[in-house]
Write a protein that holds these residues in place. Structure first.
Motif, PDB file in Angstrom:
ATOM      1  N   TRP A 174      36.500  39.361  37.261  1.00 26.64           N
ATOM      2  CA  TRP A 174      37.429  38.851  38.525  1.00 26.64           C
ATOM      3  C   TRP A 174      38.726  39.515  38.466  1.00 26.64           C
ATOM      4  N   GLU A 175      38.858  40.439  37.837  1.00 27.04           N
ATOM      5  CA  GLU A 175      40.299  40.952  37.597  1.00 27.04           C
ATOM      6  C   GLU A 175      40.935  41.160  38.910  1.00 27.04           C
ATOM      7  N   ALA A 176      40.296  41.732  39.865  1.00 29.36           N
ATOM      8  CA  ALA A 176      41.205  42.133  41.039  1.00 29.36           C
ATOM      9  C   ALA A 176      41.352  41.040  41.628  1.00 29.36           C
ATOM     10  N   GLU A 177      40.760  39.841  41.702  1.00 34.55           N
ATOM     11  CA  GLU A 177      40.850  38.502  42.595  1.00 34.55           C
ATOM     12  C   GLU A 177      42.011  37.628  41.879  1.00 34.55           C
ATOM     13  N   GLN A 235      49.789  37.071  42.095  1.00 32.11           N
ATOM     14  CA  GLN A 235      50.688  37.590  43.036  1.00 32.11           C
ATOM     15  C   GLN A 235      51.193  36.455  44.077  1.00 32.11           C
ATOM     16  N   ALA A 236      50.226  35.786  44.363  1.00 36.47           N
ATOM     17  CA  ALA A 236      50.516  34.693  45.452  1.00 36.47           C
ATOM     18  C   ALA A 236      51.248  33.561  44.587  1.00 36.47           C
ATOM     19  N   PRO A 240      38.803  32.726  42.007  1.00 34.80           N
ATOM     20  CA  PRO A 240      39.063  34.017  42.365  1.00 34.80           C
ATOM     21  C   PRO A 240      38.222  34.254  43.672  1.00 34.80           C
ATOM     22  N   ALA A 241      36.870  33.531  43.758  1.00 31.09           N
ATOM     23  CA  ALA A 241      36.275  33.703  44.871  1.00 31.09           C
ATOM     24  C   ALA A 241      37.314  33.578  46.359  1.00 31.09           C
ATOM     25  N   ASP A 242      38.091  32.470  46.136  1.00 23.33           N
ATOM     26  CA  ASP A 242      38.873  32.143  47.286  1.00 23.33           C
ATOM     27  C   ASP A 242      39.666  33.508  47.853  1.00 23.33           C
TER      28      ASP A 242
END
Length: 250
Positions: free
Chosen positions: A14-17, A23-24, A217-219
């Motif tokens: 899930w690296e990108a998520e 960041q958020a 991460p899926a969020d």
């Protein structure tokens, strides 16, 4: 009341998520706790991703708490040798609730007996040690689901933090505090919109109990949830954002 923010399912899968979630959080000055899976779904062993292990070390050095989050984060994964002694795995309605209602078959520690739970804790701790992580700040079961006998196992191993849907705990000290958890579910449209409504309606409970904001991460794959999470994080910083351990003492 204070609030703790965490990112679940931290894995190279899930690296990108996870990066988007980080960041958020950074945009409002929050360093979330990170719930790390040693081998997500049996297909993403951290040992085979040294660059991601280096990122984990960097996050820990920067002040992020690190939690062991199961081993596979999947029910039925890995070898399951029956044991002659120890507590049995949950069965019947308890297992059905954990695997079909609370999660989509990912309540890993509601699917193993005590001997297998101990093996997975041993293996998970070893993976995170090999990744170079200096310490673990706690253990959190996937889907917040584990049988009651797990508390004794965690206490024996010296864990100072764990949690479920309704409480946060210090197993070693035998302490427990009620805590409201705010998280989204995106497996189906109905779950997405109902969890969004729940998170909006449940915010005032923070006046009574410490709160947890749990980002999955899926969020981050849904624009509507990204916007909701941004708003929820801004709401979180309206009061003290604290470590997980501080919630038990709140």
């Amino acid at each position: 009341m204070p609030v703790h923010v965490s990112i679940h399912d931290v894995s190279p899968a899930w690296e990108a998520e996870v990066d988007l979630a980080l960041q958020a959080c950074a945009a409002v000055g929050i360093k979330p706790g990170l719930l790390v899976i040693p081998n997500y779904h049996g297909a993403w062993p951290l040992d085979e991703h040294p660059a991601y292990a280096a990122r984990l070390r960097g996050w820990q050095a920067a002040g992020h708490e690190i939690f062991l989050h199961g081993y596979y984060h999947l029910a039925g994964a890995g070898p399951r040798e029956p044991s002659a002694a120890g507590n049995a795995a949950p069965r019947g309605l308890r297992r059905l609730w954990a695997q079909k209602v609370v999660s989509g078959g990912e309540a890993e520690f509601s699917d193993v007996d005590e001997a297998e739970a101990r093996r997975r804790l041993d293996d998970g701790e070893a993976v995170l040690r090999r990744a170079g992580l200096q310490q673990l700040d706690g253990f959190i079961a996937p889907a917040w689901s584990m049988p009651p006998w797990m508390f004794a196992v965690l206490r024996e191993r010296g864990y100072r933090y764990t949690e479920d849907h309704l409480h946060v705990y210090d197993p070693k000290a035998g302490a427990r505090r009620t805590s409201v958890v705010l998280n989204y579910a995106s497996r189906t449209p109905a779950r997405l919109w109902s969890s969004l409504l729940y998170c909006r309606l449940a915010r005032p409970a923070r006046r009574l109990w410490p709160a947890r904001v749990a980002i999955h991460p899926a969020d981050m794959r849904h624009a509507v949830l990204r916007r909701e999470i941004d708003g929820l994080l801004r709401w979180a910083v309206g009061d003290a954002v604290v470590s997980a351990r501080a919630l038990v003492e709140a």
